[in-house]
Enzyme design. Structure first.
Site, PDB file in Angstrom:
ATOM      1  N   SER A  14      68.852  45.630  28.722  1.00 23.87           N
ATOM      2  CA  SER A  14      70.153  44.988  28.952  1.00 23.87           C
ATOM      3  C   SER A  14      70.792  45.432  30.264  1.00 23.87           C
ATOM      4  CB  SER A  14      71.117  45.333  27.813  1.00 23.87           C
ATOM      5  OG  SER A  14      70.553  44.994  26.584  1.00 23.87           O
ATOM      6  N   GLY A  15      70.807  46.746  30.513  1.00 23.03           N
ATOM      7  CA  GLY A  15      71.474  47.269  31.706  1.00 23.03           C
ATOM      8  C   GLY A  15      70.734  46.915  32.978  1.00 23.03           C
ATOM      9  N   GLU A  34      58.808  46.114  34.240  1.00 19.79           N
ATOM     10  CA  GLU A  34      58.870  46.288  32.784  1.00 19.79           C
ATOM     11  C   GLU A  34      57.458  46.248  32.213  1.00 19.79           C
ATOM     12  OE1 GLU A  34      61.535  46.842  30.380  1.00 19.79           O
ATOM     13  OE2 GLU A  34      59.639  47.184  29.331  1.00 19.79           O
ATOM     14  N   CYS A  42      67.703  46.640  22.701  1.00 18.99           N
ATOM     15  CA  CYS A  42      68.694  45.780  22.049  1.00 18.99           C
ATOM     16  C   CYS A  42      68.066  44.479  21.551  1.00 18.99           C
ATOM     17  CB  CYS A  42      69.835  45.486  23.022  1.00 18.99           C
ATOM     18  SG  CYS A  42      71.031  44.338  22.370  1.00 18.99           S
ATOM     19  N   CYS A  47      69.811  46.001  18.359  1.00 17.41           N
ATOM     20  CA  CYS A  47      70.979  45.189  17.972  1.00 17.41           C
ATOM     21  C   CYS A  47      70.633  43.805  17.421  1.00 17.41           C
ATOM     22  CB  CYS A  47      71.897  44.972  19.175  1.00 17.41           C
ATOM     23  SG  CYS A  47      71.976  46.326  20.328  1.00 17.41           S
ATOM     24  N   LYS A  50      68.180  43.690  14.283  1.00 19.03           N
ATOM     25  CA  LYS A  50      68.932  44.401  13.236  1.00 19.03           C
ATOM     26  C   LYS A  50      70.038  43.528  12.661  1.00 19.03           C
ATOM     27  CE  LYS A  50      72.538  46.174  14.206  1.00 19.03           C
ATOM     28  NZ  LYS A  50      72.904  47.390  14.894  1.00 19.03           N
ATOM     29  N   TYR A 177      74.239  56.014  12.943  1.00 19.52           N
ATOM     30  CA  TYR A 177      74.287  54.548  12.965  1.00 19.52           C
ATOM     31  C   TYR A 177      73.033  53.926  12.336  1.00 19.52           C
ATOM     32  CZ  TYR A 177      77.773  54.174  16.860  1.00 19.52           C
ATOM     33  OH  TYR A 177      78.868  54.194  17.670  1.00 19.52           O
ATOM     34  N   GLU A 181      72.832  51.845   8.897  1.00 17.70           N
ATOM     35  CA  GLU A 181      72.625  50.387   8.952  1.00 17.70           C
ATOM     36  C   GLU A 181      71.376  49.976   8.181  1.00 17.70           C
ATOM     37  OE1 GLU A 181      75.017  49.293  13.050  1.00 17.70           O
ATOM     38  OE2 GLU A 181      72.844  49.438  13.177  1.00 17.70           O
ATOM     39  N   THR A 312      74.674  49.039  24.202  1.00 17.81           N
ATOM     40  CA  THR A 312      74.261  47.953  25.105  1.00 17.81           C
ATOM     41  C   THR A 312      75.378  47.498  26.054  1.00 17.81           C
ATOM     42  OG1 THR A 312      72.617  47.201  23.548  1.00 17.81           O
ATOM     43  CG2 THR A 312      73.394  45.567  25.127  1.00 17.81           C
ATOM     44  N   ARG A 320      76.446  46.125  36.048  1.00 21.88           N
ATOM     45  CA  ARG A 320      77.169  45.122  36.862  1.00 21.88           C
ATOM     46  C   ARG A 320      78.085  45.793  37.871  1.00 21.88           C
ATOM     47  NH1 ARG A 320      78.056  40.917  31.996  1.00 21.88           N
ATOM     48  NH2 ARG A 320      75.955  40.036  32.115  1.00 21.88           N
ATOM     49  N   ALA A 342      80.800  49.464  16.519  1.00 20.57           N
ATOM     50  CA  ALA A 342      80.762  49.042  15.115  1.00 20.57           C
ATOM     51  C   ALA A 342      79.515  49.589  14.462  1.00 20.57           C
ATOM     52  CB  ALA A 342      80.758  47.524  15.040  1.00 20.57           C
ATOM     53  N   HIS A 438      98.331  34.168   9.348  1.00 20.47           N
ATOM     54  CA  HIS A 438      98.275  34.223   7.887  1.00 20.47           C
ATOM     55  C   HIS A 438      97.536  33.024   7.312  1.00 20.47           C
ATOM     56  CE1 HIS A 438      99.655  35.520   3.969  1.00 20.47           C
ATOM     57  NE2 HIS A 438     100.022  34.278   3.717  1.00 20.47           N
ATOM     58  N   GLU A 443      95.668  40.250   9.993  1.00 22.21           N
ATOM     59  CA  GLU A 443      97.127  40.303  10.157  1.00 22.21           C
ATOM     60  C   GLU A 443      97.700  41.665   9.768  1.00 22.21           C
ATOM     61  OE1 GLU A 443      99.619  37.963   7.353  1.00 22.21           O
ATOM     62  OE2 GLU A 443      97.760  37.494   6.305  1.00 22.21           O
TER      63      GLU A 443
HETATM   64  P1  NDP Z   1      72.575  59.570  15.600  1.00 22.85           P
HETATM   65  O1  NDP Z   1      72.529  60.675  16.569  1.00 22.85           O
HETATM   66  O2  NDP Z   1      73.754  58.699  15.503  1.00 22.85           O
HETATM   67  O3  NDP Z   1      72.323  60.178  14.137  1.00 22.85           O
HETATM   68  C1  NDP Z   1      71.205  60.987  13.858  1.00 22.85           C
HETATM   69  C2  NDP Z   1      71.279  61.447  12.418  1.00 22.85           C
HETATM   70  O4  NDP Z   1      70.087  62.162  12.106  1.00 22.85           O
HETATM   71  C3  NDP Z   1      72.452  62.367  12.144  1.00 22.85           C
HETATM   72  O5  NDP Z   1      72.940  62.092  10.850  1.00 22.85           O
HETATM   73  C4  NDP Z   1      71.784  63.759  12.185  1.00 22.85           C
HETATM   74  O6  NDP Z   1      72.416  64.702  11.365  1.00 22.85           O
HETATM   75  C5  NDP Z   1      70.429  63.458  11.604  1.00 22.85           C
HETATM   76  N1  NDP Z   1      69.382  64.397  11.993  1.00 22.85           N
HETATM   77  C6  NDP Z   1      69.056  64.785  13.250  1.00 22.85           C
HETATM   78  N2  NDP Z   1      68.032  65.661  13.210  1.00 22.85           N
HETATM   79  C7  NDP Z   1      67.707  65.837  11.898  1.00 22.85           C
HETATM   80  C8  NDP Z   1      66.760  66.622  11.216  1.00 22.85           C
HETATM   81  N3  NDP Z   1      65.917  67.429  11.866  1.00 22.85           N
HETATM   82  N4  NDP Z   1      66.724  66.553   9.868  1.00 22.85           N
HETATM   83  C9  NDP Z   1      67.574  65.769   9.207  1.00 22.85           C
HETATM   84  N5  NDP Z   1      68.507  64.982   9.792  1.00 22.85           N
HETATM   85  C10 NDP Z   1      68.575  65.019  11.131  1.00 22.85           C
HETATM   86  O7  NDP Z   1      71.249  58.753  15.879  1.00 22.85           O
HETATM   87  P2  NDP Z   1      70.758  57.303  15.457  1.00 22.85           P
HETATM   88  O8  NDP Z   1      69.278  57.411  15.545  1.00 22.85           O
HETATM   89  O9  NDP Z   1      71.354  56.869  14.168  1.00 22.85           O
HETATM   90  O10 NDP Z   1      71.329  56.364  16.603  1.00 22.85           O
HETATM   91  C11 NDP Z   1      71.051  56.645  17.968  1.00 22.85           C
HETATM   92  C12 NDP Z   1      72.036  55.954  18.872  1.00 22.85           C
HETATM   93  O11 NDP Z   1      71.785  54.574  18.879  1.00 22.85           O
HETATM   94  C13 NDP Z   1      73.495  56.103  18.461  1.00 22.85           C
HETATM   95  O12 NDP Z   1      74.074  57.235  19.030  1.00 22.85           O
HETATM   96  C14 NDP Z   1      74.121  54.842  18.986  1.00 22.85           C
HETATM   97  O13 NDP Z   1      74.646  55.065  20.244  1.00 22.85           O
HETATM   98  C15 NDP Z   1      72.976  53.854  19.070  1.00 22.85           C
HETATM   99  N6  NDP Z   1      73.108  52.830  18.029  1.00 22.85           N
HETATM  100  C16 NDP Z   1      74.243  52.062  17.975  1.00 22.85           C
HETATM  101  C17 NDP Z   1      74.377  51.100  16.999  1.00 22.85           C
HETATM  102  C18 NDP Z   1      75.624  50.272  16.939  1.00 22.85           C
HETATM  103  O14 NDP Z   1      76.393  50.286  17.885  1.00 22.85           O
HETATM  104  N7  NDP Z   1      75.876  49.553  15.840  1.00 22.85           N
HETATM  105  C19 NDP Z   1      73.338  50.863  16.010  1.00 22.85           C
HETATM  106  C20 NDP Z   1      72.212  51.730  16.144  1.00 22.85           C
HETATM  107  C21 NDP Z   1      72.125  52.664  17.130  1.00 22.85           C
HETATM  108  P3  NDP Z   1      73.704  65.533  11.866  1.00 22.85           P
HETATM  109  O15 NDP Z   1      74.862  64.576  11.875  1.00 22.85           O
HETATM  110  O16 NDP Z   1      73.818  66.592  10.845  1.00 22.85           O
HETATM  111  O17 NDP Z   1      73.344  66.035  13.232  1.00 22.85           O
END
Ligand code: NDP
Length: 449
Positions: A14-15, A34, A42, A47, A50, A177, A181, A312, A320, A342, A438, A443
């Site tokens: 995307s970027g 690429e 994404c 995104c 998903k 996230y 999800e 993204t 941009r 979100a 409404h 609201e």
């Molecule tokens: P996150 O960093 O958000 O979450 C990782 C999770 O894994 C945390 O709960 C963490 O626990 C856990 N974890 C890490 N290491 C271990 C381990 N060794 N054993 C057990 N649990 C572990 O990563 P995601 O992979 O969920 O997402 C990555 C990024 O992707 C996000 O930061 C986001 O920016 C982007 N994303 C955005 C979305 C959206 O905007 N809707 C959707 C999907 C991804 P703890 O909290 O205890 O560290």
């Protein structure tokens, strides 16, 4: 030195694509490299597919609600293969669109893996290309923790879009996230989901009320969340996988063939040849200054490979703005404040600005919280107990709205609009002065007392 390109972009996600096209609009000669499908995480593994699966997972709730409105709904069945095929076909269609967009912009696409030979030269296989400015926009990839025995039996979110069969029982490791999800998607589609998390609650970093509300909503929809876990081990048996978890208590959870490791992502920097440049890497991410410049003045980096806000729209905006400055003669700077985000969970969550905890740290007792929790009208006739939560975080000294948070249907759609007001520095009085629309859930954001 003569250059083949004014700008060469590594990575057509995307970027990278956003920057390449914008630079080409200004008349720059642009190339983009690429090795995979166009659109990056994404479009291909994030995104877009998903969100399509999120839509698929919502139908059982709508089927149930329909009956409250007088519809009789026949027996419904779900065909995983059909959904996966449709989702992947859509991804292929989008790839074609990206290709046409690059062609129309006269950006030259190189198919292959780009590697720095020196700070102006990139090799793509046998070919060598020299560029005046280079943008690194290579994104990130999921990481599996190496402290979990048997982690090789777990898949990542990249693999889920290609599963031939729907898992019947799945263990999801991680409460961020991606874990949240996919727990909701698979649960909505009929998989029995157990989510294993280290903390007491999912979604670390989000507002506490939002974390609680989403977690309780997920549990109400049938997801089992095992929290406060500090040891996990996966074992393969003849009948499937056994996931042993240890924390406050100890138990073995059964998954049929797959468990999902959703334990974070890291920048995709292997084999880029960064050692042949002066680009600095800090904490496994490319270090950049303001305006996305690396330690080499003519090399820039944006998006997930810089590990700032890994979203993204952030990468697109960074790309941009970079093109505007470098090739459009404009000034500008990316703001990392009030970036809305979100979680497409069920219930959905969305947020912009400060959490209550962040606001209290900054503004102390001046922070005033407004909350509203209600059952949206849609669920009244079917008598379903789905709830919506809205929350405003306000600095009572300036009356400025510092944060807006929501859990419930259309949270992402609603918060996007509210984000404009929060970003403009709107006060609570200005929210209140806005006439309500409404009947809607949204609201509530202008009627909270
Ligand atoms: P996150 O960093 O958000 O979450 C990782 C999770 O894994 C945390 O709960 C963490 O626990 C856990 N974890 C890490 N290491 C271990 C381990 N060794 N054993 C057990 N649990 C572990 O990563 P995601 O992979 O969920 O997402 C990555 C990024 O992707 C996000 O930061 C986001 O920016 C982007 N994303 C955005 C979305 C959206 O905007 N809707 C959707 C999907 C991804 P703890 O909290 O205890 O560290």
């Amino acid at each position: 030195m003569s250059y083949d390109f004014d700008l060469l972009v590594l990575g057509a996600g995307s970027g990278g694509i956003a920057c390449a096209r914008r630079a080409a609009e200004y008349g720059a000669k642009v190339g983009i490299i690429e090795s995979n499908r166009l659109g990056g995480t994404c479009v291909n593994r994030g995104c877009v597919p998903k969100k399509l699966m999120v839509y698929a997972s919502h139908f059982p709730v709508h089927f149930e609600a329909a009956q409250g409105y007088g519809w009789s709904v026949g027996e419904s069945t779900f065909n995983w293969e059909k959904m996966i095929t449709a989702v992947n076909n859509e991804v292929t269609r989008l790839n074609g669109i990206y290709q046409r967009m690059l062609d129309n912009s006269k950006v030259q696409l190189f198919r292959g893996y780009g590697k720095f030979i020196d700070s102006h030269t990139i090799a793509i296989g046998e070919e060598k290309v020299i560029a005046q400015k280079i943008l690194i926009a290579v994104g990130g990839k999921p990481v599996k923790p190496d402290d979990i025995p048997g982690i090789e039996y777990a898949i990542t979110s990249d693999d889920i879009f290609h599963l031939k069969e729907q898992p019947k029982q799945m263990v999801i490791i991680g409460g961020g996230y991606i874990g949240v999800e996919f727990a909701c998607i698979l649960n909505g589609l009929g998989t029995q989901v157990t989510q294993v998390i280290r903390a007491d609650k999912i979604l670390r970093g989000f507002d506490e009320d939002i974390r609680t509300e989403i977690q309780e909503g997920m549990q109400k929809h049938g997801i089992r969340i095992v929290n406060n876990i500090n040891e996990i081990a996966i074992e393969k048996t003849d009948t499937g996988l056994q996931v042993r978890v240890k924390g406050d208590s100890e138990e073995t959870v059964v998954a049929d063939t797959v468990s999902l490791a959703a334990t974070g992502r890291k920048p995709n920097l292997e084999n880029l040849g960064l050692e042949n440049t002066g680009v600095e890497v800090v904490n496994e991410a490319i270090a950049v200054k303001e305006n996305n410049q690396t330690a080499e003045a003519h090399i820039y980096a944006i998006g997930d490979c810089t590990d700032r806000i890994n979203l993204t729209p952030v990468a697109i905006k960074e790309g941009r703005i970079l093109a505007d400055i470098q090739f459009g003669g404009k000034s500008g700077q990316m703001s990392y404040e009030n970036v809305p985000s979100a979680v497409f969970s069920t219930p959905e969550g969305a947020t912009v600005g400060l959490t209550e905890a962040e606001a209290r740290e900054k503004y102390g007792d001046a922070v005033k919280i407004y909350r509203s929790k209600f059952r949206p009208m849609y669920y009244t006739l079917p008598d379903m107990q789905e709830k919506t939560l809205m929350k405003l975080v306000v600095d009572s000294n300036s009356d400025r709205v510092l944060g807006a948070h929501m859990v419930g249907d259309y949270a992402a759609e609603i918060i996007q609009g509210v984000a404009i007001a929060v970003n403009m520095g709107a006060t609570k009085a200005e929210f209140d002065a806005t006439v309500a629309l409404h009947p809607s859930s949204a609201e509530e954001f202008v009627t909270m007392r």
